[in-house]
Scaffold this motif. Structure first.
Motif, PDB file in Angstrom:
ATOM      1  N   THR A 147       0.823  -1.210   0.000  1.00  0.00           N
ATOM      2  CA  THR A 147       0.000   0.000   0.000  1.00  0.00           C
ATOM      3  C   THR A 147       0.854   1.255   0.000  1.00  0.00           C
ATOM      4  N   GLY A 148       1.893   1.258   0.836  1.00  0.00           N
ATOM      5  CA  GLY A 148       2.750   2.431   0.888  1.00  0.00           C
ATOM      6  C   GLY A 148       3.412   2.732  -0.442  1.00  0.00           C
TER       7      GLY A 148
ATOM      8  N   THR B  83       0.877   4.153  -2.905  1.00  0.00           N
ATOM      9  CA  THR B  83       0.520   5.538  -2.594  1.00  0.00           C
ATOM     10  C   THR B  83       1.629   6.498  -2.987  1.00  0.00           C
TER      11      THR B  83
ATOM     12  N   LEU C 267       8.620   3.614   5.013  1.00  0.00           N
ATOM     13  CA  LEU C 267       7.654   3.769   3.926  1.00  0.00           C
ATOM     14  C   LEU C 267       6.350   4.391   4.426  1.00  0.00           C
ATOM     15  N   GLU C 268       5.898   3.954   5.599  1.00  0.00           N
ATOM     16  CA  GLU C 268       4.668   4.517   6.161  1.00  0.00           C
ATOM     17  C   GLU C 268       4.856   5.988   6.507  1.00  0.00           C
TER      18      GLU C 268
ATOM     19  N   ARG D 200       4.791   7.897   3.294  1.00  0.00           N
ATOM     20  CA  ARG D 200       3.433   7.937   2.757  1.00  0.00           C
ATOM     21  C   ARG D 200       2.597   9.002   3.459  1.00  0.00           C
ATOM     22  N   HIS D 201       2.661   9.035   4.780  1.00  0.00           N
ATOM     23  CA  HIS D 201       1.895  10.037   5.545  1.00  0.00           C
ATOM     24  C   HIS D 201       2.400  11.443   5.249  1.00  0.00           C
TER      25      HIS D 201
END
Length: 245
Positions: A12-13, A16, A236-237, A240-241
């Motif tokens: 997902t990351g 995105t 990665l998270e 992404r944020h």
């Protein structure tokens, strides 16, 4: 966190982050400057790394997009530009975006190190688009540019193993889209025309394909130890944020 879990959590990351580049104004501006529709640019920018190949080869490599839609986009590009040139411009824009949007990310050097090791460990057998992109010379050595390219490669790696797993499950590309979260909306977006197959009987088969794709993608994540895999997913998270804020 096992290698398979790392691959699943990265999915997902990566989508995105790469999607943020694909939808950025400068990327869309490049399509206009080349005189291409958004669709023709999408097809040729992604598959142009393959070089001057037949549209059927492009459709087979991309897989999940309807062949007729791929061929239309590829042939439209060929009237005005060489697909390899479009891919080279796309890579240039990716590097520029990376410098501007990722260059200030904290711990960028560590993200580069971990992502590079995973990309290097990928066995590209059966993954023509990943192999073609990994062979492309990167025109910018700035850290942000390098990380943007590495994350693009990890995303392309995931897309490639996903296609292999879908076909191994016995699903057609259209069935895989219909059984997925976007259903018929996704089928339309990928150029498929109705009638569409019912999703109910094939959802479990898609779940099996997803687990196979996680296992295949996870092979490259064995280049990292457990703590490094956790660290990479965390980075990665965080990125992404940062891009979504």
């Amino acid at each position: 966190m096992t290698p398979e879990q790392a691959a699943a959590n990265a999915k997902t990351g990566l989508a995105t982050i790469v999607g943020a580049f694909a939808e950025s104004p400068q990327t869309l501006r490049r399509a206009r400057l080349l005189g291409l529709s958004g669709w023709a640019y999408h097809v040729s920018a992604r598959a142009g790394a393959l070089g001057d190949v037949r549209p059927e080869t492009v459709a087979a490599s991309i897989g999940l997009i309807a062949p007729e839609a791929v061929m239309d986009g590829w042939e439209a590009t060929a009237k005005t530009s060489a697909p390899m040139e479009v891919a080279a411009w796309h890579l240039h824009e990716l590097c520029t975006w990376g410098v501007e949007q990722i260059g200030g990310f904290p711990r960028l050097a560590r993200l580069h190190e971990l992502a590079r090791r995973v990309v290097t460990a990928v066995d590209y057998a059966g993954l023509p688009l990943f192999a073609a992109w990994r062979a492309m010379p990167v025109p910018d050595q700035a850290p942000g540019a390098q990380v943007a390219v590495l994350l693009h490669l990890l995303h392309e790696h995931r897309l490639g193993v996903q296609l292999v797993a879908v076909r191994a499950s016995g699903l057609t590309p259209l069935q895989a889209i219909i059984a997925g979260p976007e259903g018929e909306t996704g089928a339309v977006a990928f150029g498929w025309q109705p009638p569409y197959p019912p999703a109910g009987p094939i959802v479990r088969r898609l779940m099996w394909a997803e687990s196979v794709a996680d296992a295949m993608a996870g092979q490259a994540y064995t280049a990292l130890d457990l703590s490094e895999r956790v660290e990479l997913i965390g980075l990665l998270e965080s990125l992404r944020h940062r891009l979504q804020s």
